[in-house]
Design a protein around this motif. Structure first.
Motif, PDB file in Angstrom:
ATOM      1  N   GLN A  22     -25.110  76.556 -67.193  1.00  0.00           N
ATOM      2  CA  GLN A  22     -26.358  75.932 -67.648  1.00  0.00           C
ATOM      3  C   GLN A  22     -27.600  76.680 -67.179  1.00  0.00           C
ATOM      4  N   PRO A  23     -27.717  77.051 -65.866  1.00  0.00           N
ATOM      5  CA  PRO A  23     -28.895  77.834 -65.451  1.00  0.00           C
ATOM      6  C   PRO A  23     -29.009  79.160 -66.178  1.00  0.00           C
ATOM      7  N   ARG A  24     -27.845  79.805 -66.430  1.00  0.00           N
ATOM      8  CA  ARG A  24     -27.902  81.093 -67.127  1.00  0.00           C
ATOM      9  C   ARG A  24     -28.426  80.913 -68.550  1.00  0.00           C
ATOM     10  N   ARG A  25     -27.969  79.842 -69.198  1.00  0.00           N
ATOM     11  CA  ARG A  25     -28.464  79.580 -70.548  1.00  0.00           C
ATOM     12  C   ARG A  25     -29.951  79.284 -70.536  1.00  0.00           C
ATOM     13  N   ARG A  26     -30.378  78.522 -69.537  1.00  0.00           N
ATOM     14  CA  ARG A  26     -31.798  78.192 -69.437  1.00  0.00           C
ATOM     15  C   ARG A  26     -32.625  79.449 -69.195  1.00  0.00           C
ATOM     16  N   ASP A  27     -32.152  80.319 -68.308  1.00  0.00           N
ATOM     17  CA  ASP A  27     -32.858  81.572 -68.032  1.00  0.00           C
ATOM     18  C   ASP A  27     -32.931  82.440 -69.286  1.00  0.00           C
ATOM     19  N   ALA A  28     -31.838  82.504 -70.029  1.00  0.00           N
ATOM     20  CA  ALA A  28     -31.812  83.317 -71.246  1.00  0.00           C
ATOM     21  C   ALA A  28     -32.807  82.774 -72.266  1.00  0.00           C
ATOM     22  N   ARG A  29     -32.878  81.456 -72.383  1.00  0.00           N
ATOM     23  CA  ARG A  29     -33.819  80.841 -73.326  1.00  0.00           C
ATOM     24  C   ARG A  29     -35.265  81.121 -72.906  1.00  0.00           C
ATOM     25  N   GLN A  30     -35.523  81.019 -71.608  1.00  0.00           N
ATOM     26  CA  GLN A  30     -36.879  81.286 -71.118  1.00  0.00           C
ATOM     27  C   GLN A  30     -37.255  82.746 -71.310  1.00  0.00           C
ATOM     28  N   ASN A  31     -36.308  83.637 -71.096  1.00  0.00           N
ATOM     29  CA  ASN A  31     -36.573  85.064 -71.328  1.00  0.00           C
ATOM     30  C   ASN A  31     -36.960  85.312 -72.781  1.00  0.00           C
ATOM     31  N   ARG A  32     -36.211  84.705 -73.689  1.00  0.00           N
ATOM     32  CA  ARG A  32     -36.492  84.878 -75.113  1.00  0.00           C
ATOM     33  C   ARG A  32     -37.872  84.332 -75.461  1.00  0.00           C
ATOM     34  N   GLU A  33     -38.208  83.171 -74.922  1.00  0.00           N
ATOM     35  CA  GLU A  33     -39.514  82.567 -75.205  1.00  0.00           C
ATOM     36  C   GLU A  33     -40.648  83.440 -74.680  1.00  0.00           C
ATOM     37  N   ARG A  34     -40.469  84.005 -73.477  1.00  0.00           N
ATOM     38  CA  ARG A  34     -41.511  84.885 -72.928  1.00  0.00           C
ATOM     39  C   ARG A  34     -41.652  86.150 -73.764  1.00  0.00           C
ATOM     40  N   LEU A  35     -40.543  86.697 -74.215  1.00  0.00           N
ATOM     41  CA  LEU A  35     -40.599  87.894 -75.053  1.00  0.00           C
ATOM     42  C   LEU A  35     -41.360  87.620 -76.341  1.00  0.00           C
ATOM     43  N   LEU A  36     -41.102  86.487 -76.963  1.00  0.00           N
ATOM     44  CA  LEU A  36     -41.800  86.139 -78.199  1.00  0.00           C
ATOM     45  C   LEU A  36     -43.288  85.925 -77.943  1.00  0.00           C
ATOM     46  N   LEU A  37     -43.607  85.277 -76.846  1.00  0.00           N
ATOM     47  CA  LEU A  37     -45.004  85.021 -76.513  1.00  0.00           C
ATOM     48  C   LEU A  37     -45.766  86.325 -76.285  1.00  0.00           C
ATOM     49  N   GLU A  38     -45.173  87.223 -75.509  1.00  0.00           N
ATOM     50  CA  GLU A  38     -45.846  88.500 -75.219  1.00  0.00           C
ATOM     51  C   GLU A  38     -45.876  89.390 -76.451  1.00  0.00           C
ATOM     52  N   ALA A  39     -44.860  89.296 -77.287  1.00  0.00           N
ATOM     53  CA  ALA A  39     -44.859  90.085 -78.523  1.00  0.00           C
ATOM     54  C   ALA A  39     -46.020  89.678 -79.412  1.00  0.00           C
ATOM     55  N   ARG A  40     -46.252  88.397 -79.547  1.00  0.00           N
ATOM     56  CA  ARG A  40     -47.371  87.926 -80.376  1.00  0.00           C
ATOM     57  C   ARG A  40     -48.701  88.428 -79.812  1.00  0.00           C
ATOM     58  N   ALA A  41     -48.830  88.391 -78.487  1.00  0.00           N
ATOM     59  CA  ALA A  41     -50.085  88.823 -77.871  1.00  0.00           C
ATOM     60  C   ALA A  41     -50.327  90.309 -78.103  1.00  0.00           C
ATOM     61  N   LEU A  42     -49.309  91.130 -77.965  1.00  0.00           N
ATOM     62  CA  LEU A  42     -49.490  92.573 -78.119  1.00  0.00           C
ATOM     63  C   LEU A  42     -49.616  92.984 -79.585  1.00  0.00           C
ATOM     64  N   ILE A  43     -48.866  92.314 -80.454  1.00  0.00           N
ATOM     65  CA  ILE A  43     -48.982  92.621 -81.882  1.00  0.00           C
ATOM     66  C   ILE A  43     -50.383  92.291 -82.385  1.00  0.00           C
ATOM     67  N   ALA A  44     -50.997  91.247 -81.835  1.00  0.00           N
ATOM     68  CA  ALA A  44     -52.360  90.888 -82.232  1.00  0.00           C
ATOM     69  C   ALA A  44     -53.339  92.023 -81.964  1.00  0.00           C
ATOM     70  N   VAL A  45     -53.046  92.830 -80.961  1.00  0.00           N
ATOM     71  CA  VAL A  45     -53.939  93.935 -80.583  1.00  0.00           C
ATOM     72  C   VAL A  45     -53.512  95.251 -81.216  1.00  0.00           C
ATOM     73  N   HIS A  46     -52.207  95.531 -81.200  1.00  0.00           N
ATOM     74  CA  HIS A  46     -51.711  96.845 -81.593  1.00  0.00           C
ATOM     75  C   HIS A  46     -50.932  96.855 -82.913  1.00  0.00           C
ATOM     76  N   GLY A  47     -50.767  95.696 -83.549  1.00  0.00           N
ATOM     77  CA  GLY A  47     -49.985  95.646 -84.767  1.00  0.00           C
ATOM     78  C   GLY A  47     -48.492  95.636 -84.482  1.00  0.00           C
ATOM     79  N   VAL A  48     -47.681  95.712 -85.544  1.00  0.00           N
ATOM     80  CA  VAL A  48     -46.235  95.590 -85.376  1.00  0.00           C
ATOM     81  C   VAL A  48     -45.610  96.794 -84.684  1.00  0.00           C
TER      82      VAL A  48
END
Length: 239
Positions: A13-39
């Motif tokens: 369960q903790p590993r699944r939770r960590d994996a989900r949080q990692n994915r969410e952070r990646l998506l969040l940071e991707a949106r922030a950087l794409i907003a500045v630098h594009g795809v």
């Protein structure tokens, strides 16, 4: 009394939770950087800002386009909530106002969206997940015309283009971002049937110096100076 030994499930369960949080952070940071630098924003920088290794990024998103697809799915889910608001609007015109306001606000709040949407057109030109939404807007436009609220020479594609133009203010940042409601009101004013009353525009227009500060990206000191009342007649925007 001894505590029970951890079971295999306790560790999973903790590993699944960590994996989900990692994915969410990646998506969040991707949106922030794409907003500045594009795809083409650096995947390594996205991983670094999400505080994960590059291997974790590729485990979640094997290719850059997989990352864009995931961001696009999130965007579609956010947009889907607008349909309920449109359905609850008392008239077709009110539904058009809801549509343009929510979509413009959505685009302004997330400047990465135009880049994501444009890239998806290249990845999958036949993508049809937004077609049901397009059908809703087309029906709304047709009804508003029958009601005499919308000028007869406007169609649903015009609305899409106009709301995208207003929403693009989010990519400019600075003094532009807060102007979207006023600019949208001007757009809606032009869409109304000529027999309808013109409501007062919200907010205020940018002053000439504020406009120039937004356009030219003045220094912090210059921006402070630009907000002071001018000593004499202001020059015209773009001068």
């Amino acid at each position: 009394m001894t505590s029970p030994e951890p079971t295999q499930q306790d560790g999973v369960q903790p590993r699944r939770r960590d994996a989900r949080q990692n994915r969410e952070r990646l998506l969040l940071e991707a949106r922030a950087l794409i907003a500045v630098h594009g795809v083409d924003a650096s995947l390594e920088e996205i991983a670094r800002r999400a505080d994960v290794g590059v291997a974790t990024l590729y485990r979640n998103f094997p290719t850059r386009d997989d990352l864009i697809r995931a961001l696009h799915e999130i965007a579609l889910a956010e947009l889907a909530t607008v349909k309920d608001e449109i359905a609850a609007a008392p008239t077709a015109w009110d539904g058009i106002v809801v549509y343009t306001e929510r979509v413009a606000e959505w685009l302004v709040a997330d400047p990465a969206l135009p880049f994501i949407l444009k890239r998806m057109e290249t990845i999958d030109p036949t993508l049809g997940k937004g077609k049901d939404f397009q059908t809703v807007i087309a029906a709304l436009v047709a009804q508003a015309k029958r009601d005499g609220a919308l000028r007869p020479d406007v169609d649903a594609v015009d609305l899409a283009v106009l709301v995208t133009m207003v929403g693009s203010l989010g990519t400019l940042g600075g003094g532009y971002t807060g102007q979207w409601r006023r600019q949208l009101s001007i757009v809606l004013d032009g869409l109304r049937s000529k027999d309808l009353d013109r409501p007062k525009l919200p907010g205020r227009p940018l002053g000439a110096r504020e406009f120039q500060a937004a356009v030219h990206g003045l220094s912090r000191r210059g921006k402070r100076a630009a907000t002071r009342p001018p000593a004499g007649p202001a020059s015209a925007p773009g001068a």
